[in-house]
Design a protein around this motif. Structure first.
Motif, PDB file in Angstrom:
ATOM      1  N   ALA A 174      26.872 -87.985  49.457  1.00 22.43           N
ATOM      2  CA  ALA A 174      27.156 -86.577  49.177  1.00 22.43           C
ATOM      3  C   ALA A 174      27.931 -86.009  50.363  1.00 22.43           C
ATOM      4  N   LEU A 175      29.253 -86.133  50.314  1.00 22.70           N
ATOM      5  CA  LEU A 175      30.085 -85.760  51.457  1.00 22.70           C
ATOM      6  C   LEU A 175      30.346 -84.267  51.532  1.00 22.70           C
ATOM      7  N   VAL A 176      30.198 -83.574  50.415  1.00 23.13           N
ATOM      8  CA  VAL A 176      30.414 -82.122  50.394  1.00 23.13           C
ATOM      9  C   VAL A 176      29.134 -81.465  49.910  1.00 23.13           C
ATOM     10  N   LYS A 177      28.681 -80.475  50.657  1.00 23.29           N
ATOM     11  CA  LYS A 177      27.422 -79.805  50.320  1.00 23.29           C
ATOM     12  C   LYS A 177      27.688 -78.337  49.985  1.00 23.29           C
ATOM     13  N   THR A 178      26.799 -77.775  49.190  1.00 22.14           N
ATOM     14  CA  THR A 178      26.806 -76.335  48.977  1.00 22.14           C
ATOM     15  C   THR A 178      26.199 -75.673  50.204  1.00 22.14           C
ATOM     16  N   ALA A 183      22.611 -78.568  49.179  1.00 20.00           N
ATOM     17  CA  ALA A 183      22.537 -79.488  48.040  1.00 20.00           C
ATOM     18  C   ALA A 183      23.882 -80.191  47.859  1.00 20.00           C
ATOM     19  N   PRO A 184      23.872 -81.406  47.334  1.00 15.12           N
ATOM     20  CA  PRO A 184      25.144 -82.103  47.076  1.00 15.12           C
ATOM     21  C   PRO A 184      25.988 -81.330  46.071  1.00 15.12           C
ATOM     22  N   SER A 185      27.262 -81.183  46.375  1.00 15.62           N
ATOM     23  CA  SER A 185      28.165 -80.465  45.479  1.00 15.62           C
ATOM     24  C   SER A 185      28.843 -81.439  44.529  1.00 15.62           C
ATOM     25  N   THR A 186      29.173 -80.941  43.326  1.00 16.72           N
ATOM     26  CA  THR A 186      29.936 -81.743  42.364  1.00 16.72           C
ATOM     27  C   THR A 186      31.232 -81.039  41.996  1.00 16.72           C
ATOM     28  N   ASN A 187      31.715 -80.162  42.891  1.00 16.38           N
ATOM     29  CA  ASN A 187      32.976 -79.500  42.594  1.00 16.38           C
ATOM     30  C   ASN A 187      34.146 -80.468  42.802  1.00 16.38           C
ATOM     31  N   GLU A 188      35.342 -79.982  42.578  1.00 10.85           N
ATOM     32  CA  GLU A 188      36.515 -80.857  42.622  1.00 10.85           C
ATOM     33  C   GLU A 188      36.669 -81.519  43.990  1.00 10.85           C
ATOM     34  N   GLU A 189      36.474 -80.738  45.036  1.00  8.32           N
ATOM     35  CA  GLU A 189      36.592 -81.280  46.386  1.00  8.32           C
ATOM     36  C   GLU A 189      35.585 -82.400  46.618  1.00  8.32           C
ATOM     37  N   ALA A 190      34.359 -82.207  46.149  1.00  5.24           N
ATOM     38  CA  ALA A 190      33.308 -83.212  46.336  1.00  5.24           C
ATOM     39  C   ALA A 190      33.623 -84.491  45.589  1.00  5.24           C
ATOM     40  N   LEU A 191      34.136 -84.367  44.373  1.00  8.73           N
ATOM     41  CA  LEU A 191      34.465 -85.553  43.585  1.00  8.73           C
ATOM     42  C   LEU A 191      35.656 -86.294  44.188  1.00  8.73           C
ATOM     43  N   GLU A 192      36.641 -85.538  44.673  1.00 11.14           N
ATOM     44  CA  GLU A 192      37.791 -86.178  45.326  1.00 11.14           C
ATOM     45  C   GLU A 192      37.345 -86.980  46.545  1.00 11.14           C
ATOM     46  N   ALA A 193      36.350 -86.454  47.254  1.00 13.25           N
ATOM     47  CA  ALA A 193      35.901 -87.089  48.492  1.00 13.25           C
ATOM     48  C   ALA A 193      35.282 -88.459  48.251  1.00 13.25           C
ATOM     49  N   ILE A 194      34.736 -88.688  47.053  1.00  9.08           N
ATOM     50  CA  ILE A 194      34.079 -89.978  46.782  1.00  9.08           C
ATOM     51  C   ILE A 194      34.803 -90.779  45.713  1.00  9.08           C
ATOM     52  N   ALA A 195      35.989 -90.308  45.309  1.00  9.98           N
ATOM     53  CA  ALA A 195      36.706 -90.978  44.214  1.00  9.98           C
ATOM     54  C   ALA A 195      37.188 -92.369  44.596  1.00  9.98           C
ATOM     55  N   GLU A 196      37.318 -92.629  45.890  1.00  2.00           N
ATOM     56  CA  GLU A 196      37.748 -93.966  46.318  1.00  2.00           C
ATOM     57  C   GLU A 196      36.594 -94.973  46.313  1.00  2.00           C
TER      58      GLU A 196
END
Length: 926
Positions: free
Chosen positions: A596-600, A604-617
């Motif tokens: 969970a690289l991006v948090k609210t 809490a772990p975020s699932t926004n666009e930035e968060a998904l991009e961060a783990i898409a690789e």
């Protein structure tokens, strides 16, 4: 001492209305009208407002089906119809809520719960404390740091994991699974037979999640185990139905829900009518009358789009004693008309306004005109009132013909409030307007873009200390609202003539303020006022779209959304709701163990666009989710919507441009918004392919190249940046060569990418953290890049520091042409607010100057086009780009003339470069 965080209260209006109805006795007022539910809701609202929240919204369900009905046709199927006594209290409730200054939100296609959930999480992420005022247990799933539930009727409060566990036996993140197992009889969601809250909590305490309960269903013994296994097929759907969505695309941000001034006069009438004596007593000892905004709001105060027409007589206004600040005359005879034409002709200037029956200027029907020649002296000329018994009105055609020479006289100064709307209405009625000299909305906007809203009512209150007559006072509101054509002419005169009178008074108040600031006066006179008729012509031109092409794209997007859903299900190994951040978070972080690289803000772990991009690789699933979201947004916003917005008379789409929107001066567009169509994706470009030219004509697009970077070079006077632009080299490659000490040919792709990120990032205040994230490098490495950049371009560093200092000392920054942006938080104690203001201080001069430049170009281009007949039309403005529809044989001439005028719109220390393209559609023209 730290300032307390702002607070948002989200009121579950539907829940409270029903609960108050069933909890209180069947009260009535002296007239026999039911008031029990209304009494309960009003008391709850009064208690809420005493706590002085910063932001507040009253959220109710919109009529019609929602996405849950599509998923489960029997959803809420067993609910009885609303009792008549309760139905009778819905509109009075809304009237009181609005009069209290509270925003009502009613979003079609989703439930109030989803609107509340989305706003709650969005606000919490912005550091706003959220209180959800409700009695609905479903909202317990949202409790976390910064989000609390309060039941105003019972006084109970859930504000932590411990309080939720104490009440339900499970954590907030398990509430959805608890509800899925229990089911919900009210919503007709069947759960596991005989499984109550204790059993469901016991299973979740043992197994943790619904998925784990399902996986271990064979281990649960007895009849209840059989019931669980029988219910397994429907439990995933139950979970979807009971999940409150938190990712809706909403037009209103939490910070746009500020509590407005209450309208005491309206409250006084309603409290007296319904017998709310304590509320009335409290009101009489409290605030005075003021305005909370109406159909005149946001500058468009002419009309009443969407208000139902009355079938018979004109409405009885809520305030028959409507007061007016001057002598207002109703023009019903030719002698009166002649006398007023003489007055208008002899006056140095006059204010005017139109009254219509729609907010859409391209379809609105003219109902009447008002004029003012001096403060306190105005008239209303009714032309289209059509209720039974209406007094005889002058002939529309003959009357407008008599007025036309006066309005067409460029030597006669006219002024209005958001007059672009009126220009459209009069043009469509055969009257071309010249000499439109002043607009009070724009005077206010240029004088101080952030000091106030710029609608007439807000300006009258701010600059005149005057409370205007509100639209609903003459036409009603809600279900009882009528068209302006149905308003009694006497009431229409008081309202409409006041519009013209107050506009004239506002001009007399605002004009001296601008004259005292020569730089602002120039922006107003040389940019904003000349732009009004230019924008009106662009809007009237409209743009042709290929509806069949968009419908084909919608079908394709739908197929690809379904394929993405199926692909995501296969990757997950189970079904889940792609639109549920909660379910997605469980899948990605709990089951797949992705980081969970991006948090609210709550951690809490975020699932926004930035968060998904961060783990898409690291896993393919986030990329599939991003693809699905992108497709869904394009479909709902453009391919489905645009064909429905084609004007029946013109066959074109007509957007509306807003000058008094962004404080930097950038234009915005709406209905539809054509400025956010993606340009960097294949799907976005496909949408632009549907913007077409008719046979024999071409689309031409002319776009400023890297204009904000060029403005940065001009403002900073940095020798290295100036040299790079003057050479005509690839600016990002040249920057990389300078920063990394290489020749242009030696610069790698990654080095150019880093230089580009720095070039653009610095304009928006990006620091090392943001750059590191964008380039996927360590923060220390990003900091080294920035330090190296500033060592090579010291003028940029000095400009940024100089700008921050100027902002701190003056409270504002300026564009090259003198437009000001005031920065309210530049001295704030809160570091986050202050840092945001400093970022705005650096960006505003560049973005604002770019906005000024393209506006200046539009004015000169429009003047040239006026002599070219119909050979070329300016049809769109999108950020730094102008789009034209041009005869094929006139394309070369247009390219040369437009390019020269755009390049010459400002004299900077570096050249302004314009990139142009030609095609059968907008995409080809790029």
């Amino acid at each position: 001492m730290n300032q307390p965080a702002p607070r948002l209260v989200l009121i579950d209006g539907s829940s409270y209305l029903y609960r108050a109805f069933h909890a209180l006795p069947p009260l009535t007022n002296d007239a026999g009208e039911p008031t029990g539910a209304l009494f309960g809701v009003v008391n709850m609202l009064r208690a809420t407002l005493k706590e002085q929240p910063t932001y507040v919204a009253f959220v109710v369900d919109a009529p019609g089906p929602t996405f849950r009905d599509e998923l489960y046709p029997d959803y809420k199927a067993n609910r009885p119809p609303m009792p008549d006594d309760l139905r009778a209290q819905v509109q009075p409730m809304c009237d009181i809520v609005e009069a209290l200054g509270i925003t009502i939100l009613r979003i079609p296609g989703v439930e109030a719960d989803d609107v509340i959930g989305t706003l709650a999480l969005r606000a919490a992420e912005q550091g706003i404390d959220v209180t959800i005022s409700t009695g609905d247990k479903d909202f317990a799933q949202l409790v976390r740091p910064g989000i609390a539930l309060v039941n105003t009727m019972s006084g109970s409060r859930l504000d932590s994991e411990a309080t939720v566990i104490d009440k339900f036996g499970v954590r907030p993140d398990q509430i959805i699974d608890l509800l899925a197992l229990m089911g919900d009889a009210v919503d007709n969601i069947p759960g596991v037979d005989k499984c109550g809250p204790k059993t469901a909590a016991k299973w979740l305490g043992e197994y943790g999640t619904l998925d784990a309960v399902i996986a271990n269903a064979d281990q649960i013994k007895g009849k209840i185990g059989e019931n669980l296994r029988a219910a397994l097929p429907r439990l995933p759907l139950n979970r979807t139905l009971t999940t409150i969505r938190t990712d809706l695309e909403l037009e209103r941000a939490p910070t746009e829900l500020a509590l407005r001034e209450p309208h005491a006069d309206d409250l006084r009438v309603m409290y007296a009518r319904y017998g709310f004596k304590q509320a009335l007593k409290e009101l009489e000892g409290g605030a005075g009358s003021s305005d909370s905004g109406d159909a005149r709001g946001a500058g468009v105060r002419n009309t009443a789009a969407g208000y139902a027409r009355a079938a018979s007589a004109p409405a009885e206004p809520p305030h028959p004693e409507l007061s007016a600040p001057g002598e207002y005359e109703t023009v019903l005879t030719l002698d009166q008309l002649d006398a007023w034409i003489t007055r208008l002709r002899e006056a140095d200037e006059f204010a005017f306004d139109t009254e219509t029956d729609s907010l859409d200027p391209m379809q609105a029907r003219l109902v009447g005109l008002s004029f003012a020649v001096e403060p306190g002296r105005a008239a209303y000329l009714p032309l289209g009132h059509d209720y039974p018994g209406v007094p005889a009105q002058l002939d529309r055609t003959e009357t407008l013909a008599a007025l036309a020479p006066l309005f067409a006289d460029p030597g006669k100064k006219k002024l209005g409030q958001h007059g672009k709307y009126d220009l459209h209405v009069l043009r469509r009625n055969g009257m071309e307007i010249a000499g439109y000299a002043d607009d009070t909305m724009l005077e206010s906007f240029v004088y101080n873009a952030t000091a106030s809203r710029h609608d007439m009512d807000s300006l009258a209150k701010r600059y005149l200390g005057y409370d205007t007559i509100k639209y609903e006072q003459v036409a009603g509101k809600g279900a009882k609202a009528i068209s302006f054509s149905q308003v009694a002419i006497d009431d229409a005169t008081r309202y409409a003539a006041e519009d013209a009178d107050v506009t004239l008074r506002l001009h007399r108040a605002l004009s001296p303020r601008l004259l005292a600031e020569p730089g602002l006066e120039r922006v107003y006179r040389e940019i904003e006022m000349p732009l009004v008729p230019v924008l009106a012509r662009i809007e009237a031109n409209g743009v042709m779209i290929d509806g069949d092409e968009l419908r084909r794209q919608s079908a394709d997007l739908g197929r690809r959304m379904l394929a993405a859903q199926q692909k995501a299900t296969e990757m997950a190994g189970r079904t889940f709701n792609l639109d549920s951040p909660k379910q997605l978070g469980q899948l990605l972080f709990d089951e797949l163990k992705l980081p969970a690289l991006v948090k609210t803000p709550s951690g809490a772990p975020s699932t926004n666009e930035e968060a998904l991009e961060a783990i898409a690789e690291q896993h393919e699933l986030p990329r599939v989710i991003l693809e699905y979201r992108g497709l869904a947004k394009l479909r709902s916003t453009y391919t489905d919507k645009l064909p429905e917005m084609v004007n029946r008379d013109t066959g074109r789409v007509h957007t509306s441009y807003h000058q008094a929107g962004a404080a930097t001066g950038r234009l915005a567009s709406s209905d539809p918004n054509l400025q956010n169509i993606p340009i960097r994706t294949d799907d976005g470009r496909r949408i632009r392919q549907a913007f077409v030219a008719p046979p024999g004509r071409r689309i031409v697009a002319c776009d400023y190249s890297q204009i904000e970077l060029r403005i940065m070079a001009h403002l900073s006077e940095d020798a290295g940046l100036l040299r790079a632009f003057e050479s005509g080299a690839d600016i990002h490659r040249a920057t990389a060569a300078e920063v990394f000490g290489k020749s242009m040919e030696e610069v790698s792709g990654n080095e150019r990418r880093a230089a580009k990120a720095i070039n653009f990032g610095l304009m928006y205040g990006m620091g090392a953290f943001g750059l590191a994230r964008q380039l996927s490098i360590a923060r220390g490495e990003a900091q080294d890049y920035i330090a190296l950049y500033f060592s090579r371009y010291p003028g940029v560093r000095d400009f940024m520091e100089r700008t921050r200092q100027q902002a701190r000392e003056q409270g504002y920054v300026e564009t090259v042409f003198g437009r000001r942006l005031y920065l309210e938080n530049i001295q704030a104690r809160n570091q986050g607010l202050r840092a945001g203001a400093e970022r705005a201080a650096i960006n505003a001069p560049m973005q604002g100057t770019a906005a000024d430049i393209i506006k200046r170009a539009m004015i000169t281009i429009d003047a040239w086009l006026a002599g070219q007949g119909n050979r070329a039309l300016m049809v769109l403005q999108v950020h730094d780009e102008l789009v034209f529809e041009v005869e094929e044989g006139f394309v070369d001439t247009l390219l040369a003339e437009v390019g020269a005028r755009m390049s010459g719109a400002a004299q900077l220390r570096v050249p302004l470069v314009v990139d142009s393209g030609v095609g059968a559609n907008w995409d080809e023209a790029h």
